[in-house]
Design a protein around this motif. Structure first.
Motif, PDB file in Angstrom:
ATOM      1  N   GLY A  19      12.825  11.177 -49.484  1.00 44.33           N
ATOM      2  CA  GLY A  19      12.435  11.655 -50.765  1.00 44.33           C
ATOM      3  C   GLY A  19      13.290  11.484 -51.392  1.00 44.33           C
ATOM      4  N   ASP A  20      14.276  10.548 -51.062  1.00 47.99           N
ATOM      5  CA  ASP A  20      14.919   9.364 -52.098  1.00 47.99           C
ATOM      6  C   ASP A  20      14.372   8.302 -52.390  1.00 47.99           C
ATOM      7  OD1 ASP A  20      17.524   8.084 -54.183  1.00 47.99           O
ATOM      8  OD2 ASP A  20      18.050   7.590 -51.684  1.00 47.99           O
ATOM      9  N   ALA A  21      13.830   7.770 -51.268  1.00 46.76           N
ATOM     10  CA  ALA A  21      12.049   6.703 -51.456  1.00 46.76           C
ATOM     11  C   ALA A  21      10.987   7.211 -52.701  1.00 46.76           C
ATOM     12  CB  ALA A  21      12.037   6.556 -50.157  1.00 46.76           C
ATOM     13  N   ILE A  56      15.043   3.386 -50.445  1.00 49.51           N
ATOM     14  CA  ILE A  56      16.233   4.580 -51.192  1.00 49.51           C
ATOM     15  C   ILE A  56      17.213   3.838 -51.613  1.00 49.51           C
ATOM     16  CG2 ILE A  56      16.994   5.253 -48.119  1.00 49.51           C
ATOM     17  CD1 ILE A  56      19.518   3.166 -48.515  1.00 49.51           C
ATOM     18  N   THR A  57      17.978   5.021 -53.131  1.00 46.90           N
ATOM     19  CA  THR A  57      18.580   3.972 -53.803  1.00 46.90           C
ATOM     20  C   THR A  57      20.583   4.813 -53.428  1.00 46.90           C
ATOM     21  OG1 THR A  57      18.936   6.573 -54.873  1.00 46.90           O
ATOM     22  CG2 THR A  57      16.480   5.128 -54.966  1.00 46.90           C
ATOM     23  N   ASP A  58      20.815   4.592 -54.398  1.00 44.09           N
ATOM     24  CA  ASP A  58      22.765   4.946 -53.851  1.00 44.09           C
ATOM     25  C   ASP A  58      22.629   6.392 -53.415  1.00 44.09           C
ATOM     26  OD1 ASP A  58      21.599   6.550 -56.809  1.00 44.09           O
ATOM     27  OD2 ASP A  58      23.458   7.490 -57.658  1.00 44.09           O
ATOM     28  N   ASP A  59      21.511   7.909 -53.087  1.00 43.60           N
ATOM     29  CA  ASP A  59      22.193   9.120 -52.617  1.00 43.60           C
ATOM     30  C   ASP A  59      21.780   8.657 -51.732  1.00 43.60           C
ATOM     31  OD1 ASP A  59      20.149   9.112 -55.444  1.00 43.60           O
ATOM     32  OD2 ASP A  59      20.327  11.269 -55.376  1.00 43.60           O
ATOM     33  N   ARG A 118      22.614  -2.545 -55.560  1.00 45.31           N
ATOM     34  CA  ARG A 118      23.196  -1.760 -56.123  1.00 45.31           C
ATOM     35  C   ARG A 118      21.548  -0.791 -56.642  1.00 45.31           C
ATOM     36  NH1 ARG A 118      26.849  -2.172 -61.062  1.00 45.31           N
ATOM     37  NH2 ARG A 118      29.446  -2.735 -60.014  1.00 45.31           N
ATOM     38  N   ARG A 119      22.059   0.009 -56.445  1.00 43.56           N
ATOM     39  CA  ARG A 119      20.811   1.105 -56.130  1.00 43.56           C
ATOM     40  C   ARG A 119      20.658   2.286 -57.481  1.00 43.56           C
ATOM     41  NH1 ARG A 119      17.416   0.412 -51.697  1.00 43.56           N
ATOM     42  NH2 ARG A 119      17.692  -2.404 -51.572  1.00 43.56           N
ATOM     43  N   GLY A 120      21.141   1.997 -59.113  1.00 44.31           N
ATOM     44  CA  GLY A 120      21.532   2.702 -59.631  1.00 44.31           C
ATOM     45  C   GLY A 120      22.609   4.213 -59.272  1.00 44.31           C
ATOM     46  N   PRO A 121      23.722   2.851 -58.974  1.00 38.03           N
ATOM     47  CA  PRO A 121      24.600   4.397 -58.905  1.00 38.03           C
ATOM     48  C   PRO A 121      25.562   4.796 -60.547  1.00 38.03           C
ATOM     49  CG  PRO A 121      25.755   1.870 -58.724  1.00 38.03           C
ATOM     50  CD  PRO A 121      24.084   1.783 -59.007  1.00 38.03           C
TER      51      PRO A 121
HETATM   52 MG   LIG Z   1      19.704   7.157 -57.180  1.00 33.70          MG
END
Ligand SMILES: [Mg+2]
Length: 335
Positions: A19-21, A56-59, A118-121
């Protein structure tokens, strides 16, 4: 059909990552921008972003560190909140902060080079970790109710042995960085929902259980309202992603209670788990976080086997996520 517990644990973490991706590439796009780029249905698959085809991101990064902290607490018989705080300090190091004193630079997840990106922390997470003082629900650090507390909390529901334990630990780990009651009550309610799903309850029952713990907390003045709005909206299914925007304000899903509401409405309204993930991201709000939370819920409910096989294989760090799920599954509900 009963779903295997280990498959639910894996589904919760892998579904969250998927879902994050799915939402990563459209996190900061309005619906008209999404529509003009991807067509009237919005995204229907991963969108390359951050130099990866299914990023993936920061989540998901922080969810993995939550899981690692809980696994460490179980392995060492130490305090789970302190271990999660220590894990977030390691996460902060991956984002450019100092290596915490006495920590092996290759300890656990620190040895995964992709996590150093860093993925949008979130600014609240970064600011709270920079200050280096853990917040509590009694002594809040700040007035933030961003969804940074809830988007990383699902492992708590996988490790908790009771609703009370899930709620308390969910609230406590969110309050480490987020001081506003809606920032941590939403996380506590989410942890209870995940725990109930792991216990083979249905989505509606699990949502009700999460609502009940929030309703019993005298500090709540809007999380229950947000869940109620989500339940009411889901009753009007089928929904489009843009319908979910009514559950938020300026940037739907940015605050914790809105992110929870959007994810809850999506998973209640859409019975197909993979379609629910697309529904949860195709709106002009905080798409990666609402997708991640929805993914945690549908994955815990349906199990990893119900998620699209190509998504399970292509999502970034699927191997690391699978290994962490195995660690958490082995721990069982002991917190
Ligand atoms: Mg995020």
């Amino acid at each position: 059909m009963t779903v295997d517990r280990d498959d639910r644990v894996l589904g919760c973490l892998l579904g969250g990552a998927i879902g994050d991706a799915l939402g990563a590439g459209i996190e900061f796009m309005s619906w008209p921008e999404i529509e003009s780029t991807f067509g009237p249905e919005g995204v229907s698959d991963f969108t390359p972003w951050y130099g990866h085809e299914a990023p993936i991101t920061d989540d998901t990064q922080m969810t993995l560190f939550t899981a690692e902290g809980l696994a460490e607490a179980a392995a060492n018989d130490t305090d789970p909140v302190e271990e999660v705080w220590a894990a977030y300090r390691r996460w902060y190091h991956t984002q450019g902060g100092d290596l915490p004193e006495g920590v092996n630079p290759l300890f656990g997840l620190l040895a995964v080079p992709e996590l150093l990106e860093r993925r949008g922390p979130g600014t609240t997470c970064m600011g709270s970790m920079r200050d280096g003082v853990p917040g509590t629900t009694d002594e809040p650090l700040n007035g933030s109710k961003g969804c940074g507390g809830i988007m990383r909390v699902a492992p708590v529901g996988l490790a908790a042995k009771s609703d009370e334990g899930a709620y308390r630990l969910g609230c406590a780990t969110a309050a480490l960085t987020h001081g506003h009651a809606s920032g941590w009550i939403s996380a506590g309610a989410m942890a209870v929902m995940v725990r109930r799903l792991l216990e083979d309850e249905g989505l509606w029952e699990a949502v009700d259980a999460g609502r009940a713990v929030a309703a019993a907390d005298p500090a709540d003045f809007e999380v229950v309202d947000a869940i109620d709005a989500a339940i009411a909206l889901a009753g009007q299914a089928p929904l489009r992603g843009t319908d979910l925007e009514s559950l938020g304000k300026r940037w739907p899903g940015g605050p914790g209670e809105e992110a929870l509401a959007i994810a809850v409405a999506a998973v209640l309204a859409e019975p197909d788990p993979n379609e629910a993930l697309l529904l949860a991201v195709n709106h002009g709000g905080d798409s990666d976080s609402t997708g991640a939370i929805a993914g945690n819920l549908v994955g815990a409910h349906h199990g990893a086997s119900a998620l699209r096989p190509d998504w399970r294989e292509r999502v970034e760090l699927a191997d690391v996520i699978t290994e962490m799920a195995g660690r958490l599954a082995a721990v069982g509900g002991n917190q």
